[in-house]
Design a protein around this motif. Sequence first.
Motif, PDB file in Angstrom:
ATOM      1  N   ASN A 161      26.180  -6.469 -47.942  1.00 61.09           N
ATOM      2  CA  ASN A 161      25.422  -5.202 -47.622  1.00 61.09           C
ATOM      3  C   ASN A 161      25.745  -4.727 -46.119  1.00 61.09           C
ATOM      4  O   ASN A 161      24.568  -4.090 -45.703  1.00 61.09           O
ATOM      5  N   SER A 162      26.843  -4.882 -45.609  1.00 60.32           N
ATOM      6  CA  SER A 162      27.092  -4.632 -44.323  1.00 60.32           C
ATOM      7  C   SER A 162      28.195  -3.338 -44.162  1.00 60.32           C
ATOM      8  O   SER A 162      28.868  -3.383 -45.222  1.00 60.32           O
ATOM      9  N   ILE A 163      28.188  -2.482 -43.280  1.00 57.07           N
ATOM     10  CA  ILE A 163      28.811  -1.391 -43.404  1.00 57.07           C
ATOM     11  C   ILE A 163      29.607  -1.434 -41.880  1.00 57.07           C
ATOM     12  O   ILE A 163      28.471  -1.586 -40.755  1.00 57.07           O
ATOM     13  N   PHE A 164      30.757  -1.035 -41.858  1.00 56.39           N
ATOM     14  CA  PHE A 164      31.363  -0.709 -40.417  1.00 56.39           C
ATOM     15  C   PHE A 164      32.567   0.192 -40.740  1.00 56.39           C
ATOM     16  O   PHE A 164      32.889   0.611 -41.721  1.00 56.39           O
ATOM     17  N   ASN A 165      32.807   0.805 -39.447  1.00 57.37           N
ATOM     18  CA  ASN A 165      34.016   1.750 -39.761  1.00 57.37           C
ATOM     19  C   ASN A 165      34.800   1.191 -38.038  1.00 57.37           C
ATOM     20  O   ASN A 165      34.622   0.301 -37.608  1.00 57.37           O
ATOM     21  N   GLY A 166      35.775   2.150 -37.820  1.00 58.66           N
ATOM     22  CA  GLY A 166      36.647   1.862 -36.731  1.00 58.66           C
ATOM     23  C   GLY A 166      37.886   0.723 -37.349  1.00 58.66           C
ATOM     24  O   GLY A 166      38.487   0.350 -36.363  1.00 58.66           O
ATOM     25  N   LEU A 167      38.139   0.758 -38.705  1.00 61.82           N
ATOM     26  CA  LEU A 167      39.209  -0.164 -38.982  1.00 61.82           C
ATOM     27  C   LEU A 167      40.546   0.500 -38.819  1.00 61.82           C
ATOM     28  O   LEU A 167      40.695   1.747 -39.000  1.00 61.82           O
ATOM     29  N   LYS A 168      41.561  -0.335 -38.394  1.00 62.89           N
ATOM     30  CA  LYS A 168      42.957   0.174 -37.946  1.00 62.89           C
ATOM     31  C   LYS A 168      43.828  -0.753 -38.904  1.00 62.89           C
ATOM     32  O   LYS A 168      43.575  -2.115 -38.699  1.00 62.89           O
ATOM     33  N   ALA A 169      44.851  -0.331 -39.479  1.00 66.20           N
ATOM     34  CA  ALA A 169      45.516  -1.088 -40.400  1.00 66.20           C
ATOM     35  C   ALA A 169      47.141  -0.370 -40.078  1.00 66.20           C
ATOM     36  O   ALA A 169      47.348   0.817 -40.158  1.00 66.20           O
ATOM     37  N   TYR A 170      48.063  -1.353 -40.083  1.00 68.36           N
ATOM     38  CA  TYR A 170      49.323  -1.084 -39.649  1.00 68.36           C
ATOM     39  C   TYR A 170      50.325  -1.778 -40.729  1.00 68.36           C
ATOM     40  O   TYR A 170      50.093  -2.949 -40.820  1.00 68.36           O
TER      41      TYR A 170
ATOM     42  N   VAL B  84      45.423  -5.921 -39.850  1.00 65.51           N
ATOM     43  CA  VAL B  84      44.230  -5.021 -39.859  1.00 65.51           C
ATOM     44  C   VAL B  84      43.472  -5.640 -38.681  1.00 65.51           C
ATOM     45  O   VAL B  84      43.556  -6.642 -38.238  1.00 65.51           O
ATOM     46  N   ASN B  85      42.903  -4.695 -37.993  1.00 64.16           N
ATOM     47  CA  ASN B  85      42.191  -4.822 -36.770  1.00 64.16           C
ATOM     48  C   ASN B  85      40.975  -4.009 -36.978  1.00 64.16           C
ATOM     49  O   ASN B  85      40.992  -2.860 -37.312  1.00 64.16           O
ATOM     50  N   VAL B  86      39.724  -4.514 -36.680  1.00 63.65           N
ATOM     51  CA  VAL B  86      38.276  -3.733 -36.517  1.00 63.65           C
ATOM     52  C   VAL B  86      38.006  -3.768 -35.081  1.00 63.65           C
ATOM     53  O   VAL B  86      37.540  -4.922 -34.735  1.00 63.65           O
ATOM     54  N   LYS B  87      37.756  -2.651 -34.647  1.00 63.19           N
ATOM     55  CA  LYS B  87      37.019  -2.591 -33.128  1.00 63.19           C
ATOM     56  C   LYS B  87      37.684  -3.555 -32.163  1.00 63.19           C
ATOM     57  O   LYS B  87      36.778  -4.234 -31.410  1.00 63.19           O
ATOM     58  N   GLY B  88      39.087  -3.806 -32.037  1.00 61.34           N
ATOM     59  CA  GLY B  88      39.570  -4.621 -31.190  1.00 61.34           C
ATOM     60  C   GLY B  88      39.699  -6.073 -31.615  1.00 61.34           C
ATOM     61  O   GLY B  88      40.243  -6.882 -30.852  1.00 61.34           O
ATOM     62  N   ALA B  89      39.083  -6.485 -32.734  1.00 61.70           N
ATOM     63  CA  ALA B  89      38.973  -7.885 -33.249  1.00 61.70           C
ATOM     64  C   ALA B  89      39.860  -8.022 -34.413  1.00 61.70           C
ATOM     65  O   ALA B  89      39.720  -7.247 -35.249  1.00 61.70           O
ATOM     66  N   ASP B  90      40.785  -9.092 -34.658  1.00 58.92           N
ATOM     67  CA  ASP B  90      41.587  -9.481 -35.761  1.00 58.92           C
ATOM     68  C   ASP B  90      40.638  -9.689 -36.669  1.00 58.92           C
ATOM     69  O   ASP B  90      39.539 -10.384 -36.816  1.00 58.92           O
TER      70      ASP B  90
END
Length: 202
Positions: free
Chosen positions: A170-179, A37-43
């Motif tokens: 209560n934090s929200i994020f997008n841009g998640l990538k999973a391989y 899993v990677n979020v906005k370029g950070a593991d």
Amino acid sequence: MKKYSLLIILSFYSIISFGQDIQVGIKGGLNISNTWVNVKGADLEVEDTKSRTGVHIGGLLDVNLNSWAHLQLETQFSREGDDAAYFDYINVPLIFKFYPVKDVFHINIGPQIGFLTKVEGGDEGFKKTNYAINFGLGVGSKSGFTLDVRYGLGISSFIDEDVVFETEPNSIFNGLKAYTQVLQVSVGYKFDLSSKKSDFQK
């Protein structure tokens, strides 16, 4: 990606006409899979995530191009994922096999297209197709039995890019990538369709 996928399959069928020997077969075995899993370029480290054991089974068509190279098209059901959820795919690998030890031992590499059929808990937010690169080793026998060890590494995220995730507190994020990451151990059996039999099973 879809045009590229179609090109791969059409290219395989065009190469068949040049093959010296054609074999069909079945194969199946064990999957040991996990996800990266990677979020906005950070593991992103996911606590307590463990690998999942699954199975794969399917058929294959093997074309002997020459004494040191084969091209093999497969279609297989494969259960993958991690301990959080499993994903069922119909995978279509196109494998190039090189024989450094003539007719016995081979090194293989090639692309794979996966079509998602089921996700544990529902498939909302998951892409319907997945792309991977495979590489591994294999051996064969004159009787037609085969043994392969292969590692498949996802090269496209299986999560839709516009999916929004909520985390505590209560934090929200997008841009998640999973391989996907899948280790396969397979046994199989092949038989020759050619009118002219080889001195060995490829």
